[in-house]
Write an enzyme that holds these catalytic residues in place. Structure first.
Site, PDB file in Angstrom:
ATOM      1  N   SER A  25       0.854  -1.029   0.094  1.00 18.76           N
ATOM      2  CA  SER A  25       0.048   0.011  -0.089  1.00 18.76           C
ATOM      3  C   SER A  25       0.935   1.146  -0.007  1.00 18.76           C
ATOM      4  O   SER A  25       1.875   1.481  -0.634  1.00 18.76           O
ATOM      5  CB  SER A  25      -1.148  -0.113   1.187  1.00 18.76           C
ATOM      6  OG  SER A  25      -1.887   0.971   1.052  1.00 18.76           O
ATOM      7  N   HIS A  80      -2.426  -1.232  -3.590  1.00 17.51           N
ATOM      8  CA  HIS A  80      -3.499  -0.193  -3.201  1.00 17.51           C
ATOM      9  C   HIS A  80      -2.988   1.300  -4.128  1.00 17.51           C
ATOM     10  O   HIS A  80      -1.935   1.741  -3.674  1.00 17.51           O
ATOM     11  CB  HIS A  80      -3.607   0.269  -2.023  1.00 17.51           C
ATOM     12  CG  HIS A  80      -4.251  -0.751  -1.143  1.00 17.51           C
ATOM     13  ND1 HIS A  80      -4.230  -0.765   0.300  1.00 17.51           N
ATOM     14  CD2 HIS A  80      -4.866  -1.915  -1.225  1.00 17.51           C
ATOM     15  CE1 HIS A  80      -4.724  -1.787   0.612  1.00 17.51           C
ATOM     16  NE2 HIS A  80      -5.101  -2.523  -0.103  1.00 17.51           N
ATOM     17  N   ASP A 109      -4.901  -4.381   5.948  1.00 18.46           N
ATOM     18  CA  ASP A 109      -5.475  -5.168   4.758  1.00 18.46           C
ATOM     19  C   ASP A 109      -4.547  -6.527   4.754  1.00 18.46           C
ATOM     20  O   ASP A 109      -3.126  -6.169   4.999  1.00 18.46           O
ATOM     21  CB  ASP A 109      -5.356  -4.634   3.418  1.00 18.46           C
ATOM     22  CG  ASP A 109      -6.187  -5.331   2.644  1.00 18.46           C
ATOM     23  OD1 ASP A 109      -6.838  -6.416   2.806  1.00 18.46           O
ATOM     24  OD2 ASP A 109      -6.460  -4.711   1.499  1.00 18.46           O
TER      25      ASP A 109
END
EC number: 3.1.1.61
Length: 358
Positions: free
Chosen positions: A166, A193, A286
């Site tokens: 991310s 992400h 996540d």
């Protein structure tokens, strides 16, 4: 969206602990908190303190003590108001990731994309950094011999790793991939992400010094050695019974695209213990929900060390599940992957040797 354009958050709760928990969760996804206070403090707040707030989060433990608070808040602001989220559980509990996901999902519905994603400018900067290239680590002779003796030429992946990342992930993943020698029998699925508009730029940046082929995952692709398949941001990706990539017509579940938890589950559902995961720099948690399930499959789960991350929230969350078996910098992760594949090749007999007891 720049950080200056992102709406600020107001937290209103009669519990200091709940305010603290909400502040921690909201800060972890890159949002700025304009005010965090109890109902008494809110009633005396100046208009200038409240005008920048784009969304309020209201959590009361003793609602009967403040019967008019919700109506007062709704009447005094045009910002969205989220309430009824429920008491935040302890961060170490199994329920915390689900509570946090519910919070993030409601925030996303109210104000749009949550995370301060790596921007096009940051990718351009990464692409322009041409000095201090370390170059790939050497390919062990045992792997080189095994590759040369494989005459099937089918290229089917021997080792499958999900690269989960991310905020700060592109730089970490690039450092990792740049260390890997050509010919290493491994296939990567890269779940990052990022804004969908930057995906093609990212693949070009990562491919510049890598021995691996980077490509956007396409319908019908299979996992092959020497490739890095980038997971799409907009649609959920699954594997059919033959291991071919298919796309659903629906978006990824949860507040982020792609959902790393769902990527892990979808790949492991087909490959089982042959699927492994590395979690790189990123905000949020996540991957923490799926990690115990993949560990039960027998999958390896490695995480980037906190001191080498731009933001360590995501790898820290996975590490906190107790499922990770190795922690290291991107270069250390690369070296350990080479060493692990070398050892597994020896044990399998592909290296013309066998280990005692195997």
């Amino acid at each position: 969206m720049s950080v200056n354009e992102r709406p600020k958050i107001g937290i209103l709760s009669d519990s200091p602990l709940q305010r603290h928990m909400l502040q921690h969760a909201i800060s972890s996804c890159g949002l700025e908190i304009a005010i965090s206070c109890d109902p008494v403090r809110f009633e005396s707040a100046q208009e200038s303190e409240l005008e920048s707030i784009g969304c309020w989060i209201l959590e009361l433990e003793n609602e009967e003590e403040f019967p008019d608070l919700i109506d007062s808040l709704l009447d005094s602001t045009e910002a969205g108001v989220l309430f009824g989220l429920g008491k935040a559980p302890e961060r170490q509990s199994d329920e915390y990731p689900r509570w946090e996901r519910r919070l993030f999902s409601k925030l996303r519905d109210e104000i749009g994309t949550l995370e301060l994603l790596d921007s096009e400018a940051s990718l351009d900067q990464l692409d322009s950094e041409t000095d201090q290239q370390k170059g790939p680590l050497p390919l062990p002779s045992i792997l080189s011999n095994a590759i040369q003796s494989n005459t099937s030429g089918n290229g089917v992946a021997d080792h499958i790793w999900i690269l989960a990342a991310s905020l700060g992930g592109p730089a970490a993943v690039k450092e990792f991939l740049d260390q890997l020698p050509a010919g290493l029998p491994v296939s990567f699925i890269y779940a990052q992400h990022i804004d969908a508009n930057f995906s093609s730029v990212l693949s070009k940046v990562l491919a510049r010094h890598s021995s691996f082929e980077l490509k956007q995952a396409q319908e019908g692709d299979t996992l092959a050695n020497g490739q890095v398949l980038m997971v799409p941001v907009e649609r959920e990706m699954v594997l059919d019974e033959q291991g071919k990539i298919q796309f659903k017509d629906t978006a990824w579940p949860g507040p982020y695209g792609p959902s790393i938890d769902q990527v892990m589950l979808n790949v492991a559902n087909h490959y089982g213990a042959k699927c492994n995961v590395m979690v790189f720099s990123g905000m949020g948690n996540d991957g923490a929900i799926a990690a115990p399930l993949l560990k039960a499959y027998g999958c390896k789960i490695w995480v980037q060390s906190a001191d080498s991350c731009a933001n360590s929230s995501m790898p820290d969350s996975v590490e906190a599940t107790g499922c990770s078996s190795f922690i290291g910098s991107p270069t250390q992760l690369a070296a350990n992957l080479i060493r692990t594949i070398e050892q597994e090749t020896i044990l399998s007999g592909s290296g013309k040797r066998s280990a005692p007891g195997h």
